[in-house]
Design a protein around this motif. Structure first.
Motif, PDB file in Angstrom:
ATOM      1  N   HIS A  23      -7.348   5.495   5.281  1.00 13.33           N
ATOM      2  CA  HIS A  23      -8.464   4.562   5.086  1.00 13.33           C
ATOM      3  C   HIS A  23      -8.001   3.119   4.954  1.00 13.33           C
ATOM      4  O   HIS A  23      -8.809   2.194   5.046  1.00 13.33           O
ATOM      5  CB  HIS A  23      -9.281   4.957   3.855  1.00 13.33           C
ATOM      6  N   GLN A  24      -6.705   2.912   4.745  1.00 10.99           N
ATOM      7  CA  GLN A  24      -6.201   1.569   4.491  1.00 10.99           C
ATOM      8  C   GLN A  24      -5.391   0.978   5.640  1.00 10.99           C
ATOM      9  O   GLN A  24      -4.945  -0.159   5.538  1.00 10.99           O
ATOM     10  CB  GLN A  24      -5.330   1.588   3.226  1.00 10.99           C
ATOM     11  N   VAL A  43       0.842  -1.196   0.000  1.00 12.68           N
ATOM     12  CA  VAL A  43       0.000   0.000   0.000  1.00 12.68           C
ATOM     13  C   VAL A  43       0.881   1.252   0.000  1.00 12.68           C
ATOM     14  O   VAL A  43       0.628   2.205  -0.749  1.00 12.68           O
ATOM     15  CB  VAL A  43      -0.949  -0.014   1.225  1.00 12.68           C
TER      16      VAL A  43
END
Length: 188
Positions: A141-142, A108
């Motif tokens: 958000h991750q 990510v």
């Protein structure tokens, strides 16, 4: 150290950011050299200079940003750290930010850094803060497990690690991103 320490009680963002970089380490030798040259006072104002700017006499300025920083360093004695207690506090808080940043999956982070690097390559430096903020918001958000920390700490940790990852790719961005980050957290 308290897990949810309030970032407002630590006013020296630049000291904290440099401590974060020092503790996290660098993979890129060029970035290590940039950091070695980066002993700026903690309360400095971010200065940007484009070599194409015109001076008041109409001539093009040949002074680079790095030259201006070097001149400032010679005029003002570095104040990092102010005292041993403040240096210890910066190391502790940087270690906490690193723990938060380590929650982020490398895949990510890699994708976010790739996207941010492309945006920084193609946009005006005045937009860097917005792009960096957008990247951090996307990462927020991750990140699993980030809810156990204060939002300000998570945002700072993600900002620092994203900045570091981008600088590992493009070390010449260190000075501008450093100024952008310190200015952002200093204005809060």
């Amino acid at each position: 150290m308290e897990r949810n320490r309030n970032i407002e009680h630590f006013p020296h963002c630049s000291l904290l950011l440099l401590s974060f970089f020092e503790q996290k380490g660098c993979q890129n030798s060029e970035l290590k050299r940039e950091l070695d040259d980066f002993d700026l006072p903690s309360d400095h104002n971010y200065i940007e200079s484009d070599c194409g700017d015109l001076q008041t006499d109409g001539h093009s300025s040949s002074v680079s940003y790095r030259d201006l920083l070097h001149d400032l360093q010679n005029q003002v004695q570095p104040q990092l750290p102010v005292d041993a207690e403040q240096a210890r506090a910066a190391r502790e808080m940087a270690a906490e930010l690193i723990r938060i940043a380590d929650l982020l999956e490398q895949r990510v982070l890699f994708q976010a850094a790739e996207t941010l690097t492309k945006k920084l390559d193609t946009c005006d430096a005045r937009l860097w803060s917005r792009h960096l903020s957008d990247g951090v918001q996307g990462l927020l958000h991750q990140v699993a497990g980030a809810k156990e920390f204060k939002k300000e700490l998570v945002e700072m940790a993600l900002t620092f690690v994203l900045m570091k990852t981008v600088c590992e790719r493009v070390p010449r961005y260190l000075f501008r991103l450093y100024g952008t980050v310190v200015q952002f957290f200093g204005s809060r």
